[in-house]
Design a protein around this motif. Structure first.
Motif, PDB file in Angstrom:
ATOM      1  N   ILE A   1       0.839  -1.206   0.000  1.00  0.00           N
ATOM      2  CA  ILE A   1       0.000   0.000   0.000  1.00  0.00           C
ATOM      3  C   ILE A   1       0.869   1.249   0.000  1.00  0.00           C
ATOM      4  CG2 ILE A   1      -1.544   1.346   1.488  1.00  0.00           C
ATOM      5  CD1 ILE A   1      -3.018  -1.209   2.140  1.00  0.00           C
ATOM      6  N   VAL A   2       2.038   1.183   0.629  1.00  0.00           N
ATOM      7  CA  VAL A   2       2.903   2.361   0.672  1.00  0.00           C
ATOM      8  C   VAL A   2       3.357   2.741  -0.735  1.00  0.00           C
ATOM      9  CG1 VAL A   2       5.008   3.357   1.647  1.00  0.00           C
ATOM     10  CG2 VAL A   2       3.664   1.742   2.989  1.00  0.00           C
ATOM     11  N   THR A   3       3.690   1.734  -1.558  1.00  0.00           N
ATOM     12  CA  THR A   3       4.098   2.058  -2.932  1.00  0.00           C
ATOM     13  C   THR A   3       2.907   2.540  -3.753  1.00  0.00           C
ATOM     14  OG1 THR A   3       3.831  -0.277  -3.589  1.00  0.00           O
ATOM     15  CG2 THR A   3       6.011   0.433  -2.887  1.00  0.00           C
ATOM     16  N   ALA A   4       1.704   2.074  -3.416  1.00  0.00           N
ATOM     17  CA  ALA A   4       0.509   2.581  -4.098  1.00  0.00           C
ATOM     18  C   ALA A   4       0.344   4.076  -3.807  1.00  0.00           C
ATOM     19  CB  ALA A   4      -0.723   1.804  -3.655  1.00  0.00           C
ATOM     20  N   LEU A   5       0.612   4.471  -2.571  1.00  0.00           N
ATOM     21  CA  LEU A   5       0.553   5.887  -2.226  1.00  0.00           C
ATOM     22  C   LEU A   5       1.644   6.664  -2.957  1.00  0.00           C
ATOM     23  CD1 LEU A   5      -0.095   5.559   1.622  1.00  0.00           C
ATOM     24  CD2 LEU A   5      -1.714   6.407  -0.095  1.00  0.00           C
TER      25      LEU A   5
ATOM     26  N   ARG B   1      -9.619   9.387  -2.311  1.00  0.00           N
ATOM     27  CA  ARG B   1      -8.661  10.498  -2.272  1.00  0.00           C
ATOM     28  C   ARG B   1      -7.229  10.005  -2.415  1.00  0.00           C
ATOM     29  NH1 ARG B   1      -8.201  14.960   2.654  1.00  0.00           N
ATOM     30  NH2 ARG B   1      -6.091  15.685   2.191  1.00  0.00           N
ATOM     31  N   TYR B   2      -6.903   8.878  -1.782  1.00  0.00           N
ATOM     32  CA  TYR B   2      -5.504   8.450  -1.726  1.00  0.00           C
ATOM     33  C   TYR B   2      -5.156   7.289  -2.660  1.00  0.00           C
ATOM     34  CZ  TYR B   2      -4.534  11.536   2.180  1.00  0.00           C
ATOM     35  OH  TYR B   2      -4.337  12.653   2.948  1.00  0.00           O
ATOM     36  N   PHE B   3      -6.149   6.566  -3.161  1.00  0.00           N
ATOM     37  CA  PHE B   3      -5.827   5.403  -3.995  1.00  0.00           C
ATOM     38  C   PHE B   3      -6.512   5.421  -5.357  1.00  0.00           C
ATOM     39  CE2 PHE B   3      -5.618   4.062   0.469  1.00  0.00           C
ATOM     40  CZ  PHE B   3      -4.295   3.674   0.541  1.00  0.00           C
ATOM     41  N   GLY B   4      -7.506   6.273  -5.499  1.00  0.00           N
ATOM     42  CA  GLY B   4      -8.211   6.316  -6.772  1.00  0.00           C
ATOM     43  C   GLY B   4      -8.853   4.990  -7.085  1.00  0.00           C
ATOM     44  N   ARG B   5      -8.609   4.500  -8.313  1.00  0.00           N
ATOM     45  CA  ARG B   5      -9.190   3.228  -8.734  1.00  0.00           C
ATOM     46  C   ARG B   5      -8.399   2.025  -8.230  1.00  0.00           C
ATOM     47  NH1 ARG B   5     -10.581   4.510 -15.133  1.00  0.00           N
ATOM     48  NH2 ARG B   5     -12.039   6.267 -14.738  1.00  0.00           N
ATOM     49  N   ASP B   6      -7.257   2.298  -7.627  1.00  0.00           N
ATOM     50  CA  ASP B   6      -6.375   1.204  -7.166  1.00  0.00           C
ATOM     51  C   ASP B   6      -6.512   1.000  -5.657  1.00  0.00           C
ATOM     52  OD1 ASP B   6      -4.541  -0.811  -7.477  1.00  0.00           O
ATOM     53  OD2 ASP B   6      -2.793   0.510  -7.282  1.00  0.00           O
ATOM     54  N   ALA B   7      -7.732   1.149  -5.131  1.00  0.00           N
ATOM     55  CA  ALA B   7      -7.953   1.043  -3.686  1.00  0.00           C
ATOM     56  C   ALA B   7      -7.714  -0.386  -3.214  1.00  0.00           C
ATOM     57  CB  ALA B   7      -9.374   1.467  -3.346  1.00  0.00           C
ATOM     58  N   PRO B   8      -7.047  -0.563  -2.075  1.00  0.00           N
ATOM     59  CA  PRO B   8      -6.818  -1.915  -1.542  1.00  0.00           C
ATOM     60  C   PRO B   8      -8.102  -2.482  -0.952  1.00  0.00           C
ATOM     61  CG  PRO B   8      -6.021  -0.273   0.012  1.00  0.00           C
ATOM     62  CD  PRO B   8      -6.466   0.480  -1.210  1.00  0.00           C
ATOM     63  N   GLY B   9      -8.131  -3.784  -0.772  1.00  0.00           N
ATOM     64  CA  GLY B   9      -9.270  -4.405  -0.115  1.00  0.00           C
ATOM     65  C   GLY B   9      -9.314  -4.013   1.349  1.00  0.00           C
ATOM     66  N   GLU B  10     -10.467  -4.229   1.996  1.00  0.00           N
ATOM     67  CA  GLU B  10     -10.607  -3.821   3.393  1.00  0.00           C
ATOM     68  C   GLU B  10      -9.639  -4.575   4.295  1.00  0.00           C
ATOM     69  OE1 GLU B  10     -13.930  -3.995   6.933  1.00  0.00           O
ATOM     70  OE2 GLU B  10     -14.583  -3.387   4.914  1.00  0.00           O
ATOM     71  N   GLY B  11      -9.408  -5.875   3.976  1.00  0.00           N
ATOM     72  CA  GLY B  11      -8.477  -6.653   4.791  1.00  0.00           C
ATOM     73  C   GLY B  11      -7.072  -6.089   4.744  1.00  0.00           C
ATOM     74  N   ALA B  12      -6.626  -5.753   3.524  1.00  0.00           N
ATOM     75  CA  ALA B  12      -5.287  -5.187   3.372  1.00  0.00           C
ATOM     76  C   ALA B  12      -5.198  -3.827   4.056  1.00  0.00           C
ATOM     77  CB  ALA B  12      -4.930  -5.058   1.894  1.00  0.00           C
ATOM     78  N   LEU B  13      -6.242  -3.020   3.908  1.00  0.00           N
ATOM     79  CA  LEU B  13      -6.233  -1.698   4.527  1.00  0.00           C
ATOM     80  C   LEU B  13      -6.220  -1.805   6.049  1.00  0.00           C
ATOM     81  CD1 LEU B  13      -6.284   1.319   3.926  1.00  0.00           C
ATOM     82  CD2 LEU B  13      -8.787   1.228   3.996  1.00  0.00           C
TER      83      LEU B  13
END
Length: 873
Positions: free
Chosen positions: A222-226, A261-273
């Motif tokens: 997720i950090v690299t996604a940000l 706001r922070y991931f756009g269309r590449d939002a992580p799943g709830e478990g990962a978040l």
């Protein structure tokens, strides 16, 4: 240094050269050209020539077309020639290609090159195939960087190890670094690393992100996604924000906004978040630095998301702490005088205590805990002692603890929260009313009873005879040291005693297993009477000279030294003078020291901001105890009287000889006439009982009156070893024994023994008749068999009473309360608990446990019913 995007030629490794030469030798017909051109780095650091199948192979690199042509023209003899070069076939042309083996430039066998570079005997099949071509390309480019120094051969090149090294290399320029979520959060705070990452080819970054998911988990990625959207630096605030929203029932909608706001269309799943959020909070908890800016940013993000109200319920953010403190104040206000509401205050306290900022707000937390403790005291059954001696010990064992909590609450910082301030004042009003009633009853006993005929009661004038002399007569250590902390109250002594015990240096002891004792000050309880009498060993009046003469006269056949404030001024407050050191080291000298820090502070305003004194805040006390410990001297720590704090009375109620007493016999409201053999003024005195009365100019505090806080001298005895314990005395093994039962929790009523009732035999999880759960346990076959095998087993009635009390209180009670229920002295409850565990903790399963350093006893109710086959009432 991070990697660049340029793809380098594969190295001309011995393995690559050997593979190309072997193939050429195998395919070349007699008379065909004996030259192989290999597209590879034009370098060679291997042996020359190579021996392959009995043939000699020369290796000569060439960086240019002309160099290649020159080598071909000069080659003669039977040896085969391999030319590593970076030129391509188009540059050589057909005429040159016709002069080399196979009429083509050979390519490096990638797998062989990788195997040679990494010194691996085998390559994981999961590294092969078109889908993994990017890995092979990276290995061909960076193999030497990924495995610097090469080292010994490895049996296999695994996919996971390769991916871990690749991600660590591109993220941190360190292939050996462990990449996990914590490491990625570290990375998010390193701007140069993030810029180097963004300089990589987008396709490579995508592959590396997949590798991070595979090797370190989706939370780390997720950090690299940000980073892809330029917000890696906000990774920690985003993690905290996500944690707050995921834990809130109102967080769903703002959570969607956060993802957009922070991931756009590449939002992580709830478990990962959720895993990312948990890792972020844990990361911050482990750090010792100041990360309040992270939490402040999270609160700002919540406000931007329209979720400021969610922050109020958070266990992490500042708004959440303020909200919980406010909620606690409301619960306290509702519980004053209403025991049924006390459980709500306890729940509000536990919520407040669990907040992240609780430890950072120790003063406010201490005040809140003091309020709850006072509510517990107000809820406890009120029992007034029947004798003057019992009142004195009550002040040391209970009243002083009430005074300590009240003093904390009186100076509490409510942060400007009006409701909290009102709640605390409401508690204090109830406490003061109850304490005033106790003071009044004590004062009546003080006026009517003559304690001088008691063979056990401690008085200022017999303190040395009944406590210091036994310590001296133990004859196992050096003579004792008596320290008189002028003005130290029972509340102060409770706190100072806890500090001394926490050092782990001393063993506390006393005449009775019931706990610490108090002594009664002289009348009036002023320094010139009480301290002089204490140090003289009999009724006396005077100043320091009289005390020194009296101390020497009392120990007339012993060598003594008494040190006053003037004798200590040569040293700093954290040191003691050399003369005192010498006296303590002298095996023949009995030493006394008077410390005036507390009494002096009564004249100063700094007492207002110091609710209770501690070991370190009393000048010279800590170094004095340390020196006594090194000399193996027993210590008797006491005061000569206590004190009361100023209640804000605007002017003196009347004029008097002292702040809290005056000559005469015309007592008014809140006063009492004292006229007996212990009045040392020579005539009756009127002493103030009401703590709000004073007869002199306003100060921070006063003494000389007839309240419990002034008249009771706290006494603590410490020995350097058990061998120094006087005959008949008890060792206080459990520091928590000194705390009253209500100090650590609400007290439930003691269950009355049920007599003449038939015990019910258990049947599954059902109780018959009206037997309690404790009685049912004691009636089981399992309990009876354990009891039969246990020497000196406890009485069934006591075991049942303790089980019932713990069960009815929700599974936990203060140790002092358990001792009371069991009919044991506080100092002996440890033995009772050890025996109780032997009877109930079957096969080592903890039905009965001790927590909070022995302050609280717990009962696992579910385990109890399982072990003994009984059910709840």
């Amino acid at each position: 240094m991070a990697a660049s995007n340029a793809v380098r030629l594969p190295p001309a490794s011995p393995g690559a050269v050997e593979t190309a030469a072997r193939r050429a030798l195998r395919e070349t017909k007699p008379g065909a050209p004996q030259v192989t051109v290999l597209r590879a780095e034009p370098t060679w650091d291997g042996t020359e020539p190579l021996e392959i199948d009995g043939r000699s192979v020369e290796v000569c690199p060439a960086a240019t077309v002309l160099a290649v042509l020159d080598l071909i023209d000069r080659h003669e003899g039977p040896n085969h020639l391999v030319i590593p070069t970076g030129v391509d076939e188009a540059a050589l042309g057909d005429s040159v290609l016709a002069q080399i083996s196979g009429h083509r430039i050979e390519s490096v066998d990638s797998l062989e090159a990788i195997r040679t570079a990494t010194r691996a005997d085998r390559i994981d099949v999961q590294l092969r195939g078109k889908a993994n071509a990017w890995i092979a390309e990276q290995l061909l480019t960076y193999a030497t960087e990924l495995w610097p120094g090469r080292g010994d051969r490895r049996p296999s090149l695994s996919r996971l190890d390769t991916l871990r090294r690749l991600t660590a290399f591109h993220l941190f320029a360190d292939p050996g670094k462990t990449v996990d979520t914590a490491a990625m959060l570290d990375w998010s705070r390193q701007a140069p690393r993030i810029r180097q990452w963004l300089d990589l080819d987008p396709a490579l970054r995508a592959n590396l992100r997949s590798a991070i998911v595979e090797t370190a988990g989706d939370a780390a990625a997720i950090v690299t996604a940000l980073a892809e959207v330029g917000t890696a630096a906000e990774a920690l605030p985003v993690a905290v924000t996500a944690s707050v929203l995921l834990d809130s029932p109102d967080g769903r909608t703002p959570l969607v906004r956060l993802e957009e706001r922070y991931f756009g269309r590449d939002a992580p799943g709830e478990g990962a978040l959720r895993r990312f959020a948990e890792a972020g909070v844990a990361y911050l908890e482990r750090r010792e630095g100041d990360d309040e800016t992270v939490y402040a940013k999270a609160q700002e993000i919540l406000a931007d998301l329209g979720a400021a109200s969610v922050a109020v319920d958070s266990a992490l953010l500042g708004d959440g702490f303020d909200s919980r403190l406010k909620k606690f104040g409301k619960a306290v206000a509702a519980a004053v005088g209403k025991p049924a509401k006390l459980a709500d205050a306890e729940r509000a306290w536990h919520e407040l205590e669990s907040h992240r900022l609780a430890d950072d707000n120790r003063e406010r937390m201490t005040a809140a805990q003091a309020a709850l403790r006072l509510l517990w005291w107000l809820d406890a059954p009120e029992k007034h002692p029947a004798t003057l001696a019992a009142w004195v010990n009550w002040q040391v064992r209970e009243g002083g603890w009430v005074d300590q909590a009240a003093a904390v609450l009186e100076v509490a910082d409510t942060g400007g929260e009006a409701g909290l301030g009102r709640a605390y004042r409401s508690v204090l009003e109830q406490v003061r009313a109850r304490r005033a009633a106790a003071d009044a009853e004590f004062a009546r006993k003080l006026a009517s009873d003559d304690p001088t005929g008691s063979s056990e009661m401690l008085l200022a004038e017999n303190l040395q005879a009944r406590l210091l002399r036994p310590l001296d007569q133990a004859k196992r250590e050096l003579p004792p040291l008596i320290i008189v902390c002028d003005g130290m109250s029972a509340a102060d002594a409770a706190a100072i005693g806890a500090d001394i015990q926490a050092t782990g240096t001393w063993i506390e002891a006393g005449r009775t297993g019931s706990g610490r004792e108090g002594a009664l000050a002289t009348i009036p309880s002023s320094t010139i009477y009480s301290r002089t009498s204490l140090l003289s060993g009999g009724p006396a009046t005077g100043g320091q000279d009289a005390e020194a003469r009296g101390f020497a006269r009392y120990w007339h056949r012993r060598k003594t030294r008494l040190f006053h404030k003037g004798d200590l001024r040569a040293a700093t407050a954290s040191q003691i003078p050399a003369e005192l050191h010498s006296a303590l080291a002298d095996r023949e000298t009995l030493v006394g020291v008077v410390l005036n820090t507390i009494d002096d502070a009564l004249d100063k305003d700094d007492l207002i901001s110091r609710p209770v004194w501690s070991l370190d805040s009393v000048d010279y006390l800590a170094p004095l105890l340390a020196a006594a410990s090194r000399a193996s001297r027993p210590v008797l720590l006491c005061s000569d009287h206590g004190h009361v704090r100023d209640r804000g009375t605007p002017k003196p109620t009347r004029k008097g000889e002292s702040a809290r007493w005056r000559s005469g016999s015309d007592a008014g409201e809140g006063e009492i006439v004292l006229d007996n053999s212990r009045v040392l003024t020579g005539s009756p005195v009127v002493a103030a009982v009401d703590r709000g009365l004073r007869y002199t100019a306003r100060k921070a505090g006063y003494h000389g009156g007839a309240s419990l806080a002034e008249m009771v001298i706290p006494v603590l005895a410490f020995i350097p070893s058990r061998a120094a314990k006087p005959a008949g005395w008890e060792v206080f093994d459990r520091p928590a024994m000194h705390e009253p039962a209500w100090w650590n929790g609400r007290i439930t009523a003691i269950p009355e023994p049920k007599r003449d009732r038939k015990r019910a035999e258990p049947a599954g999880a059902t109780l018959f008749g009206d037997a309690t759960i404790g009685q049912s346990v004691c009636a089981t076959e399992l309990y009876r068999s354990i009891r039969a095998r246990t020497p000196r087993a406890l009485e069934d009635a006591k075991v049942a009473a303790v089980i019932d009390a713990l069960h009815d209180s929700g599974g936990r009670l203060p140790a002092a309360r358990v001792a009371e229920i069991a009919g044991k002295q506080a100092s002996l409850v440890g033995g009772f608990l050890a025996m109780l565990k032997r009877l109930l903790n079957v096969d080592g399963y903890a039905v009965i446990s001790e927590i909070d350093k022995g302050r609280t006893i717990t009962l696992d109710r579910e385990l109890l019913t399982q072990q003994f086959g009984v059910g709840a009432r």
